[in-house]
Design a protein around this motif. Sequence first.
Motif, PDB file in Angstrom:
ATOM      1  N   GLN A  31      16.308  11.937   4.568  1.00 14.07           N
ATOM      2  CA  GLN A  31      17.250  12.499   3.779  1.00 14.07           C
ATOM      3  C   GLN A  31      17.300  13.980   4.462  1.00 14.07           C
ATOM      4  N   PRO A 251      24.290   7.327 -10.139  1.00 20.02           N
ATOM      5  CA  PRO A 251      24.281   8.082  -8.883  1.00 20.02           C
ATOM      6  C   PRO A 251      25.570   8.361  -8.517  1.00 20.02           C
ATOM      7  N   GLN A 255      26.617  12.407  -7.413  1.00 23.35           N
ATOM      8  CA  GLN A 255      26.849  12.926  -6.594  1.00 23.35           C
ATOM      9  C   GLN A 255      28.491  13.337  -6.442  1.00 23.35           C
ATOM     10  N   MET A 292      17.379  19.625  -1.917  1.00 19.29           N
ATOM     11  CA  MET A 292      17.512  18.442  -2.829  1.00 19.29           C
ATOM     12  C   MET A 292      17.515  16.938  -2.079  1.00 19.29           C
ATOM     13  N   GLN A 296      15.323  13.992  -3.164  1.00 17.77           N
ATOM     14  CA  GLN A 296      15.968  12.604  -3.599  1.00 17.77           C
ATOM     15  C   GLN A 296      15.252  11.506  -2.316  1.00 17.77           C
ATOM     16  N   SER A 299      12.060  10.493  -4.029  1.00 17.38           N
ATOM     17  CA  SER A 299      12.758   9.420  -5.028  1.00 17.38           C
ATOM     18  C   SER A 299      12.860   8.055  -4.369  1.00 17.38           C
ATOM     19  N   GLN A 300      13.629   8.235  -3.505  1.00 21.72           N
ATOM     20  CA  GLN A 300      14.243   6.707  -2.608  1.00 21.72           C
ATOM     21  C   GLN A 300      13.237   6.063  -2.429  1.00 21.72           C
ATOM     22  N   THR A 329       6.859  15.996  -7.228  1.00 20.92           N
ATOM     23  CA  THR A 329       8.266  16.722  -7.300  1.00 20.92           C
ATOM     24  C   THR A 329       8.446  17.846  -8.063  1.00 20.92           C
ATOM     25  N   LEU A 379      14.486  15.198 -11.468  1.00 22.01           N
ATOM     26  CA  LEU A 379      14.465  14.205 -10.672  1.00 22.01           C
ATOM     27  C   LEU A 379      13.495  13.038 -10.769  1.00 22.01           C
ATOM     28  N   GLN A 382      14.838  10.841 -13.739  1.00 25.70           N
ATOM     29  CA  GLN A 382      16.156   9.931 -13.354  1.00 25.70           C
ATOM     30  C   GLN A 382      15.708   9.068 -12.254  1.00 25.70           C
ATOM     31  N   CYS A 383      15.089   9.117 -11.474  1.00 21.73           N
ATOM     32  CA  CYS A 383      14.346   7.875 -10.452  1.00 21.73           C
ATOM     33  C   CYS A 383      13.731   6.704 -11.308  1.00 21.73           C
TER      34      CYS A 383
END
Length: 468
Positions: A31, A251, A255, A292, A296, A299-300, A329, A379, A382-383
Amino acid sequence: MAQASNNERELASAPIGKLMVRLALPAVLAQFINVLYNVVDRIYIGHIPGTGALALTGVGVTMPIILLISAFAAFAGMGGAPLASIQLGAGNRERAERILSNSFSMLLILSVVLTIFFRAFSRPLLYAFGASDNIIDYGLSYINLYVLGTVFVQLALGLNTFISAQGHATTAMLSVLIGAVTNIVLDPILIFVFNMGVPGAAVATVISQACSAAWALRFLTSKKSSIRIRLSYMKLQPKIALSILGLGVAPFIMQSTESLVTITLNSGLQTYGGDLYVGSMTVMQSVMQSIMMPMQGISQGVQPILSYNYGAGNYQRVRDTFKLLFKVTVALTVICCLVVVLFPGMFGRIFTSDAELIALVSRVMPIFFAGIWMFGCQLSCQCLFMGLGQAKISLFLALLRKVILLVPLAILLPMATGSVISIFVAEPIADIAASATSLLLFFLNYKRLLPVTEQEKQMAAARAAKKK
């Protein structure tokens, strides 16, 4: 297939801390490297002799289009990958391959539609996004070339999530690394050596994304992949496509609304401040991306652990993974907040040598980033909701921070105060309010989504008995 089976077994049983590092570190690097595609372009463009500040601002107003193209890749990629991972956890490999192949078809269809649309309407869109006559030509020279590589962006971003979903985090990282290194090498050559300027940066990015797309496509059609793209599964099946879109809408909105935010902020800054303020936002959004995207990436990297074990019914492992994700996080966003707020001028000088622009960035950046310390809460929650396939909650949280809070605040606050600074104030208000709401939804849904099973109760009772 042996290596793929080993990866799946690790998702189910390897120590969580070590597994998170193994999966998240390559995803974070991927990322972070991905950010370099746009950030490196802006750094080089901002230092073009004589016209750097205007060129940087012109390329900055193209960001909504770039974000929208990436958002559509998330629609199919991030919508399909968790579903495929859940199916792998449940032992249904054929279903996982159908999800992957349908997602691939959706990415190809979206590429054609987006290329035609943005090539046709680039000029009026850039004016709507805050461009002035002074900077419009810089923006057009970049975006008209960039959109020709839309298919490469869609495949590179959309397919890479399916590589990560299998636990092949290092392979996913290499996919991004290949493109980023190509971009970093080509940028100065095309911009300065061949004197192509802004168009050179766009050409470098298209070639780089093509390299990444080729790598991802090659892996997902090889024997190294647990699930493969199969021609016989590529015909869109309504039930599968709708499930992908249902989960991918969150998602996508996260974005795509970034694009809406950029449009709102740039338009307001142009109205109340002018080109210099639009330029300051280009710098700050570049820094925001740099913060960010690695978050992310974490999280990914963690999401396959959540999805696989949720599909397998191993709720305790899901709970343990989330707790560690939350701590990491939150700690990182607090640290990032301190660095950015304390040293804003340093970041300004990275992107430009214009003294006036650096001075403005130093003044407004601490305001703009004042609420990012709490963003780790949203974050991680949301994950979790994404990893567990909770499309409705994910969608609401995706809408909340940007569409429901930030955009109205960025419009109403300057209207009420008449001050351009209030546009920057809208960001921390939205960050804090959205993060607090995410935590509330987590506590309200935690027991329903991850109930304590009878087996866990028996194991807990056995441990308690041994202590006695």
